[in-house]
Enzyme design. Structure first.
Site, PDB file in Angstrom:
ATOM      1  CG  ASP A  77      -3.499  -1.738   3.469  1.00 12.55           C
ATOM      2  OD1 ASP A  77      -3.263  -0.671   2.875  1.00 12.55           O
ATOM      3  OD2 ASP A  77      -2.893  -2.078   4.509  1.00 12.55           O
ATOM      4  CD  GLU A 137      -0.888   3.422   5.801  1.00 14.95           C
ATOM      5  OE1 GLU A 137      -0.489   4.433   6.401  1.00 14.95           O
ATOM      6  OE2 GLU A 137      -1.861   2.729   6.196  1.00 14.95           O
TER       7      GLU A 137
END
Length: 387
Positions: A77, A137
């Site tokens: 991400d 994350e």
């Protein structure tokens, strides 16, 4: 050999950047592409999905399924580009003056691209490489724990985990942890000229935010001068806040989110205990006046720090690959490394690029750093083939 790996990695990086994996979005299209890429190289992979299967971690073993391997981990991400002044399409790799611009080139699809490009080399190793790619994350290291738990239970014990956050290919052995909390205040609406007939959620929220500001100031004033972190103390910041309906109405609802980043051996719960006690007291007072009124605090994420007390052997191994002969470093940002360490893996952080470029408009990864990352993958493949 380096040129061949770099050419492949550049193509993979362009593909990865084209997937808009901002944390608010699904990452499944990227994961499916990686699955297909690995399958083409004869490598099976495993998904670990979130509760509604809208996102997934992915891990795979390249080479023999035996002990002593190396985990290469990165998050899929990226942070939003909303409102940032980009000079090129953030979802296209644009090389300008030796810099590879694009959202995620540095943080941290560049590392993932290099690891994937090296898969054909890792297949021939006498020890395995375990690829581990996570989701979410960037919003509190939420995705990796389920994957890490499964890897710890199912994989032959790896020798170490390398988390490829941008470190300029320097070896990092410690980072701060992070806890993120949301505070919601519910008041009682009334005309703003008659504050005695209601409770302004905004006024209560401002008082609580002032308490947090004072707490943050105290952390700074009581910093440990021997701490290796910059800044040396735990830090507390308020990231978002919202509340109210109109200037002449006592606000019914207010909300804010703050994060607390603590070095190893500093307990975030101990720091927040007085603040939580005040919230409990306010709840009682507000409910006496209006039953619906009150304050709630919810922990959104809690990622542990990585303590710089890991395996010296693992650190020395990575140093040999990078040629980094300096002293061990620590970083103030949070990462998934602490989660790997907590699960029993000897863990270091090492990856191409500078953390100063992460989250910035016109984020970039220097071509020179991409090349150093390629050299690292080649040396890792060679080292694992000798063992």
């Amino acid at each position: 050999m380096t040129d061949t790996l770099l050419t492949s990695a550049r193509e993979i990086l362009a593909t990865l950047i084209a997937f808009d994996t901002t944390s608010r979005n699904s990452n499944l299209a990227l994961i499916a592409w990686v699955e297909d890429y690995l399958e083409q190289h004869g490598v099976a992979s495993t998904r670990v999905v979130n509760a509604d299967a809208s996102k997934a971690n992915l891990y795979a073993t390249v080479g023999p399924n035996i002990e002593g391997g190396v985990i290469l981990s990165g998050h899929s991400d990226v942070v939003p580009v909303d409102g940032q002044d980009w000079h090129s399409d953030p979802w296209t790799v644009d090389e300008r003056n030796g810099l590879l611009h694009g959202r995620g080139t540095c943080d941290m699809k560049g590392f993932i691209a290099l690891a994937l490009a090296a898969v054909p080399l890792f297949k021939n190793g006498e020890k395995p490489v375990h690829l581990a790619f996570s989701y979410d994350e960037e919003i509190g290291c939420l995705g990796a724990p389920a994957m890490i738990e499964e890897m710890a239970a199912k994989l032959p014990k790896p020798a170490l985990a390398i988390i490829g956050e941008p470190t300029m290919m320097k070896v990092i052995t410690g980072h701060k942890g992070i806890t993120v909390h949301e505070v919601e205040v519910l008041g009682h609406e009334a005309h703003s000229s008659l504050p005695h007939l209601g409770i302004s959620a905004n006024m209560v929220a401002v008082e609580l935010m002032h308490d947090l500001a004072e707490l943050a100031r105290g952390l700074w004033e009581n910093a440990d001068p021997a701490s290796p972190f910059i800044p040396p103390h735990a830090t507390l910041t308020i990231g978002t806040m919202a509340g109210g309906t109109a200037p002449n109405i006592l606000a019914r609802r207010a909300q804010f989110v703050f994060d607390l980043r603590c070095p190893p051996n500093v307990d975030p719960e101990a720091i927040l205990a007085p603040f939580k006690a005040k919230i409990a007291a306010l709840n009682g007072e507000m409910a006496q006046a209006f039953p619906e009124a009150g304050v709630s605090i919810t922990r959104l994420s809690n990622a542990p720090p990585m303590a710089p007390t890991g395996s010296q052997e693992a650190e020395a191994f990575v140093r040999r690959l990078t040629g980094d002969n300096g002293s061990s470093g620590v970083v103030s940002y949070a990462a998934e490394a602490g989660q790997f360490q907590q699960a029993g893996f000897a863990t270091v952080i090492c990856g191409p690029g500078s953390i100063e470029q992460a989250h910035q408009p016109n984020e970039y990864l220097a071509v020179e750093q991409f090349g150093r990352g390629a050299d690292f993958m080649l040396r890792l493949a060679e080292a694992l083939s000798r063992q």
